[in-house]
Scaffold this motif. Sequence first.
Motif, PDB file in Angstrom:
ATOM      1  N   TYR A  66       0.845  -1.194   0.000  1.00 47.85           N
ATOM      2  CA  TYR A  66       0.000   0.000   0.000  1.00 47.85           C
ATOM      3  C   TYR A  66       0.881   1.244   0.000  1.00 47.85           C
ATOM      4  CZ  TYR A  66      -3.713  -3.267   0.947  1.00 47.85           C
ATOM      5  OH  TYR A  66      -4.592  -4.318   0.851  1.00 47.85           O
ATOM      6  N   ALA A  67       0.556   2.168  -0.897  1.00 47.50           N
ATOM      7  CA  ALA A  67       1.342   3.390  -1.034  1.00 47.50           C
ATOM      8  C   ALA A  67       0.897   4.417   0.003  1.00 47.50           C
ATOM      9  CB  ALA A  67       1.174   3.964  -2.441  1.00 47.50           C
ATOM     10  N   LYS A  68       1.834   5.259   0.412  1.00 46.80           N
ATOM     11  CA  LYS A  68       1.523   6.365   1.312  1.00 46.80           C
ATOM     12  C   LYS A  68       1.392   7.641   0.496  1.00 46.80           C
ATOM     13  CE  LYS A  68       3.139   8.956   5.334  1.00 46.80           C
ATOM     14  NZ  LYS A  68       4.236   9.145   6.318  1.00 46.80           N
ATOM     15  N   ALA A  69       0.241   8.313   0.617  1.00 44.57           N
ATOM     16  CA  ALA A  69      -0.006   9.556  -0.113  1.00 44.57           C
ATOM     17  C   ALA A  69       0.506  10.742   0.688  1.00 44.57           C
ATOM     18  CB  ALA A  69      -1.492   9.710  -0.395  1.00 44.57           C
ATOM     19  N   LEU A  70       1.176  11.653  -0.020  1.00 47.20           N
ATOM     20  CA  LEU A  70       1.734  12.869   0.585  1.00 47.20           C
ATOM     21  C   LEU A  70       1.137  14.087  -0.107  1.00 47.20           C
ATOM     22  CD1 LEU A  70       5.479  11.746   0.493  1.00 47.20           C
ATOM     23  CD2 LEU A  70       3.938  11.609   2.468  1.00 47.20           C
ATOM     24  N   PRO A  71       1.163  15.255   0.536  1.00 51.35           N
ATOM     25  CA  PRO A  71       0.686  16.473  -0.132  1.00 51.35           C
ATOM     26  C   PRO A  71       1.478  16.755  -1.402  1.00 51.35           C
ATOM     27  CG  PRO A  71       0.963  16.848   2.219  1.00 51.35           C
ATOM     28  CD  PRO A  71       1.557  15.501   1.933  1.00 51.35           C
TER      29      PRO A  71
END
Length: 441
Positions: free
Chosen positions: A224-229
């Motif tokens: 699972y990818a981590k979303a960043l601003p």
Amino acid sequence: MSFIADKQTLEDMNLLGRYNQHSIFNLFNKVKTAGGEKLLQEMFQTPLTDPELINKRSETFQYFQSRHTAFPFSNEQFDAMGNYLSGTSGKFFPRILLSLAYKKLLATIVRDEEYPKIQSGLRQTIAVLYQCKTFISQLEEEQQQHPFYDELQTVKNILNQPKLQWLEKVQIGGAPYSIQITARYDHLLRYTLRSALQTVMNIFYMLDVYLAVANLAKDKSFSYAKALPNAANIFSATGLRHPNINKAVANPVSFHKDSNLIFLTGANMAGKSTFMKAFGINLYLAHMGFPVAASDMEFSVKQGIYTSINVPDNLDMGLSHFYAEVLRVKKVAEEVSNGKNLVIIFDELFKGTNVKDAYDATLAVTAAFSEYRNCLFIVSTHIIEAGEILKQQSNIQSLYLPTIMNGSVPTYTYQLQQGISADRHGMMIIENEGILELLEN
């Protein structure tokens, strides 16, 4: 704000298509219900652009993956409930009672099917609601908040309200209900609680999707990818691979604002298009909050993705392949120059024109695009001479996919390497196939 991915991009990456056996949608379409499939289609058509919403959805998938839970219902059960609830009942109980008495009389005299259908739909709906209640009690964990907690509490509160306490005692099998009992239950389920029960069904459709996708992720060893601003403009992944290819070769990929363009070279069949599709597909899945085919990934959210991989000519409009390519590049240039934060993938820029024009255009267009540091680009080409000049720009990564010759037979590692390809094996492959010898003979 909706995520941008136009028709060509979706087709280039083979993302959608319920009836397309090899689409990415069909890879994930392991749901049990028609409502779950509809929700899955909506998720594929509307990727997210809010990092908090993306991460919450990812966390929900991870939660259910850790539980190893199977969806306990069939499509037939939910179809029966949906068909029953979609029918009309009535506002006033006496009228419902009279109507059912008339329908039962017709069933006795002329074998009319409406009353038996109401009885069957009512029984199946009661059975599903009872199973829903049982299933939720099995999912509950004392004093533990989890990403799907609010949705489960909503269902629990609906099914535990006093009006439905009889669910604990009602006889699901056995003899048909009396007309009075049928009328009372029918009025309650199809009139009083109709909206609430639709909410229950929608949450279970959502649960169907979460369990199906989570179990697929476990089977495929997805992460699972981590979303960043968006401000960070970062993309970093290890073990990135094409999700629809068994035993696909994995590669690391990294971008940031000071290294925002990959200039990719390599021979035909070396894997350039597959690598670019793998990158684009996984980025798209990550914006959906879905599991990705990578060991790990983090990314800054983007506003959309544009690809130019299989640009068709348009004979009806009198467009050559080259002019279609130019129009595609123009469309992307308009979007980028308007300040949108995008991911752009160009495969074999300007292959529809002569070598000199292709060299000049590839060099000029790639250099101009690379200056938009808020965007990420992958540009592949056979024009390796352009790469020698472009590699002087600090924000351009030069990567290639090598060819290894075993005598006169080419083999491919599909592993990215730093630098620019020097492979020129086209004539050797033509000679290996005996084309010139065939023509001479």
